[in-house]
Scaffold this motif. Structure first.
Motif, PDB file in Angstrom:
ATOM      1  N   ARG A   1       0.830  -1.211   0.000  1.00 28.73           N
ATOM      2  CA  ARG A   1       0.000   0.000   0.000  1.00 28.73           C
ATOM      3  C   ARG A   1       0.863   1.258   0.000  1.00 28.73           C
ATOM      4  N   ARG A   2       2.024   1.177   0.631  1.00 28.11           N
ATOM      5  CA  ARG A   2       2.887   2.364   0.701  1.00 28.11           C
ATOM      6  C   ARG A   2       3.749   2.535  -0.554  1.00 28.11           C
ATOM      7  N   HIS A   3       3.689   1.589  -1.477  1.00 29.86           N
ATOM      8  CA  HIS A   3       4.474   1.675  -2.713  1.00 29.86           C
ATOM      9  C   HIS A   3       3.546   1.524  -3.917  1.00 29.86           C
ATOM     10  N   LYS A   4       2.479   2.340  -3.937  1.00 27.35           N
ATOM     11  CA  LYS A   4       1.491   2.211  -4.996  1.00 27.35           C
ATOM     12  C   LYS A   4       2.046   2.565  -6.366  1.00 27.35           C
ATOM     13  N   ASN A   5       3.042   3.396  -6.410  1.00 25.47           N
ATOM     14  CA  ASN A   5       3.588   3.846  -7.694  1.00 25.47           C
ATOM     15  C   ASN A   5       4.817   3.058  -8.118  1.00 25.47           C
ATOM     16  N   SER A   6       5.143   2.007  -7.407  1.00 24.94           N
ATOM     17  CA  SER A   6       6.336   1.224  -7.743  1.00 24.94           C
ATOM     18  C   SER A   6       6.093   0.372  -8.971  1.00 24.94           C
ATOM     19  N   GLU A   7       7.184  -0.011  -9.603  1.00 28.93           N
ATOM     20  CA  GLU A   7       7.081  -0.904 -10.755  1.00 28.93           C
ATOM     21  C   GLU A   7       6.608  -2.281 -10.295  1.00 28.93           C
ATOM     22  N   GLY A   8       5.746  -2.861 -11.096  1.00 24.45           N
ATOM     23  CA  GLY A   8       5.232  -4.175 -10.753  1.00 24.45           C
ATOM     24  C   GLY A   8       4.140  -4.150  -9.707  1.00 24.45           C
ATOM     25  N   HIS A   9       3.656  -2.949  -9.342  1.00 23.92           N
ATOM     26  CA  HIS A   9       2.631  -2.860  -8.304  1.00 23.92           C
ATOM     27  C   HIS A   9       1.336  -3.541  -8.725  1.00 23.92           C
ATOM     28  N   ALA A  10       0.952  -3.385  -9.980  1.00 27.18           N
ATOM     29  CA  ALA A  10      -0.318  -3.954 -10.449  1.00 27.18           C
ATOM     30  C   ALA A  10      -0.312  -5.475 -10.363  1.00 27.18           C
ATOM     31  N   ALA A  11       0.832  -6.078 -10.745  1.00 26.10           N
ATOM     32  CA  ALA A  11       0.916  -7.545 -10.699  1.00 26.10           C
ATOM     33  C   ALA A  11       0.844  -8.054  -9.263  1.00 26.10           C
ATOM     34  N   LEU A  12       1.538  -7.395  -8.353  1.00 21.75           N
ATOM     35  CA  LEU A  12       1.518  -7.815  -6.955  1.00 21.75           C
ATOM     36  C   LEU A  12       0.156  -7.550  -6.324  1.00 21.75           C
ATOM     37  N   GLN A  13      -0.496  -6.458  -6.758  1.00 24.56           N
ATOM     38  CA  GLN A  13      -1.841  -6.180  -6.248  1.00 24.56           C
ATOM     39  C   GLN A  13      -2.815  -7.279  -6.658  1.00 24.56           C
ATOM     40  N   GLN A  14      -2.616  -7.818  -7.863  1.00 23.34           N
ATOM     41  CA  GLN A  14      -3.452  -8.917  -8.311  1.00 23.34           C
ATOM     42  C   GLN A  14      -3.248 -10.154  -7.456  1.00 23.34           C
ATOM     43  N   ARG A  15      -2.001 -10.436  -7.089  1.00 22.86           N
ATOM     44  CA  ARG A  15      -1.730 -11.582  -6.221  1.00 22.86           C
ATOM     45  C   ARG A  15      -2.348 -11.390  -4.837  1.00 22.86           C
ATOM     46  N   LEU A  16      -2.331 -10.165  -4.351  1.00 19.57           N
ATOM     47  CA  LEU A  16      -2.957  -9.874  -3.060  1.00 19.57           C
ATOM     48  C   LEU A  16      -4.467 -10.114  -3.138  1.00 19.57           C
ATOM     49  N   GLN A  17      -5.067  -9.691  -4.254  1.00 16.76           N
ATOM     50  CA  GLN A  17      -6.506  -9.894  -4.413  1.00 16.76           C
ATOM     51  C   GLN A  17      -6.830 -11.383  -4.510  1.00 16.76           C
TER      52      GLN A  17
END
Length: 533
Positions: free
Chosen positions: A365-381
């Motif tokens: 959550r604290r690194h929303k603009n980091s590279e690869g954030h979307a892919a990791l967010q998908q894994r969290l979901q």
């Protein structure tokens, strides 16, 4: 043909990945669910078992952020494997920090951002805090001790025979032939393959060598059949029984016996030399003609044959014990005025304790603009979906179980004879679910009751008409048939037609062919085989 444009409205059902996973988890058995959970724990770094040593470990924020930032910034494009590797690197960093006490409550809300404890099915989420089916682990020393104890507890048939063969003085070739035959036995102690086929498997093209091997196998077979247990090494049932009877005859010669018992032994051996289907059918007239003996003597010999062991290797078979772990537990509870009710609850032993990795989710959550954030967010979901779908699986199992107990209450008090007719549609209509959902829930799911442990499908059965216009459960009818057979006179066993008449006297309309079908389902032999000698 003139081209043109047109509009058409249609509806179709699209299964989302979350719904597909929910359906898949619903139909899994307890063991399959445990395997699926273990695989998901390996594949998804955001998912962890509540109580793991690496969970909720205190760590300073800069170190955690540095580890996670490094894991998210190692490449521009993230596949699932690279995400998992990065998360594993951070996990190893966390594991080196001092451990802390695991929180006692389980938060089903995901990463704990909203700070609310979820309620489910009227039960607190703490019910999910029960020990996991695969959560307890032993130390390496304990595992080695258990393995040694298990090895000492059981001796296989081949080990038992090899140990006896050590006392025989054989040449190297004969010893090898005997060992080969021992290893060729099946679990029952039979040598199913012909000696010629065994020889051919060792010397395919050399005819002279095959003949020599076949002769050695014939000699080794005689040695094998002289070992304990008696009857081992037989090629078929007839030979197995003959070997045991010849052994009894040898004992009778050595120790002495009465003339009557000697005649019975000889007659039994003669009967086993006849076609085995005559013995199976108890065709006394044909056996009497072939053996030249009276029917009374044949019955005594047949009683002796019945006491022989048709499977010599039975006691050496290491039968895998399939312990059924119930998903639901039903217990009687007395309420006011002595009335009996039944409480239905889930078995906490089979509930996996899972949660989202709070530290990983917080750093993400604290690194929303980091590279690869979307892919990791998908894994969290995906981790949150998995937890929610498991919760929904047990919720559905509990609802279906409660509906079954409500409709089969008499069974839990009086047993099978009180079972009521019940079909999947009845439960589906009561709960507002589809029949296919009820079918998935009741497959490979078990309920522990005062009457025993049963699969949920056991409580469903078609109905048979009664004279009063009602219906009786097929399960209750089968139990009634078994009760009639258990109480019958073994000298005059009840026929299927007689059983149908007895059911009619109880007010149950059941045809003779239906009685025969239920009798076969209960594995009850025909009247000929049930008749006492």
């Amino acid at each position: 043909m003139k081209p043109g444009l047109s509009l058409r409205v249609s509806q179709h059902l699209s299964l989302t990945p979350q719904l597909q996973q929910s359906i898949q988890l619903l139909q899994l058995s307890t063991l399959e669910l445990a395997q699926e959970v273990e695989q998901m724990l390996v594949d998804n770094p955001f998912l962890e078992r509540d109580g793991d040593d690496a969970a909720d470990v205190p760590m300073d924020a800069p170190a955690m952020e540095a580890a996670t930032a490094e894991s998210m910034g190692t490449s521009d494009n993230y596949s699932s494997e690279s995400e998992y590797s990065s998360a594993q690197t951070a996990s190893e960093t966390i594991a080196e920090a001092p451990t802390a006490e695991t929180p006692e409550t389980l938060d089903w809300s995901g990463d704990g951002a909203d700070g609310q404890d979820g309620e489910w099915g009227g039960e607190s989420s703490s019910e999910w805090d029960g020990p996991s089916s695969s959560g307890s682990r032993k130390s390496d020393g304990d595992e080695e001790t258990d393995a040694i104890d298990l090895a000492r507890e059981h001796e296989s048939l081949s080990d038992f025979l090899h140990r006896q063969a050590l006392s025989l003085r054989l040449s190297a070739e004969d010893c090898a032939a005997l060992r080969f035959l021992i290893e060729s036995l099946n679990d029952d102690g039979y040598l199913e393959e012909p000696l010629a086929d065994l020889a051919y498997s060792l010397a395919c093209d050399d005819l002279e060598e095959r003949e020599e091997l076949e002769q050695r196998f014939a000699m080794a077979l005689k040695l094998l059949q002289s070992l304990e247990p008696v009857g081992v090494g037989a090629r078929d049932l007839a030979e197995c029984l003959q070997l045991q009877l010849r052994d009894l005859i040898r004992l009778a010669e050595d120790e002495g016996t009465t003339a009557k018992h000697w005649d019975v032994l000889q007659l039994a051996l003669s009967m086993c030399c006849q076609p085995m289907d005559l013995l199976a059918r108890r065709d006394m007239r044909k056996l009497s003609s072939l053996c030249g003996a009276r029917e009374e003597a044949l019955r005594e010999a047949l009683a002796l044959i019945a006491r022989l062991e048709p499977r010599p290797g039975r006691r050496f078979v290491d039968v895998e014990r399939h312990i059924v772990v119930p998903d639901v537990i039903v217990r009687p509870v007395r309420v006011g005025s002595g009335r009996m009710e039944f409480s239905v609850r889930l078995n906490t032993e089979v509930m996996p304790r899972l949660k989202v990795h709070d530290i990983y989710a917080g750093v993400l959550r604290r690194h929303k603009n980091s590279e690869g954030h979307a892919a990791l967010q998908q894994r969290l979901q995906e981790a949150r979906w998995f937890i929610k779908n498991i919760q929904q699986r047990f919720d559905t199992i509990l609802r279906v179980s409660e509906a079954i107990v409500e409709r089969q209450k008499n069974f839990f008090v009086h047993g099978e004879l009180a079972m009521r007719p019940l079909v999947l549609r009845d439960i589906a209509d009561a709960l507002g679910l589809h029949e296919s959902t009820i079918s998935r829930v009741t497959t490979a799911k078990y309920m522990a009751t005062p009457q025993g442990t049963f699969e949920l499908k056991y409580f469903f059965g078609s109905g048979l008409g009664t004279e009063t216009g009602g219906s009786a459960s097929s399960t209750a009818v089968r139990a009634l048939i078994k009760q009639f057979v258990d109480a019958e006179d073994t000298k005059k066993p009840l026929s299927d037609a007689k059983l149908a008449d007895m059911l009619k006297e109880q007010g149950i309309e059941c045809a003779r062919r239906t009685v025969a079908k239920y009798r076969e389902q209960l594995k009850i032999p025909t009247t000929t085989l049930r008749k006492a000698l």
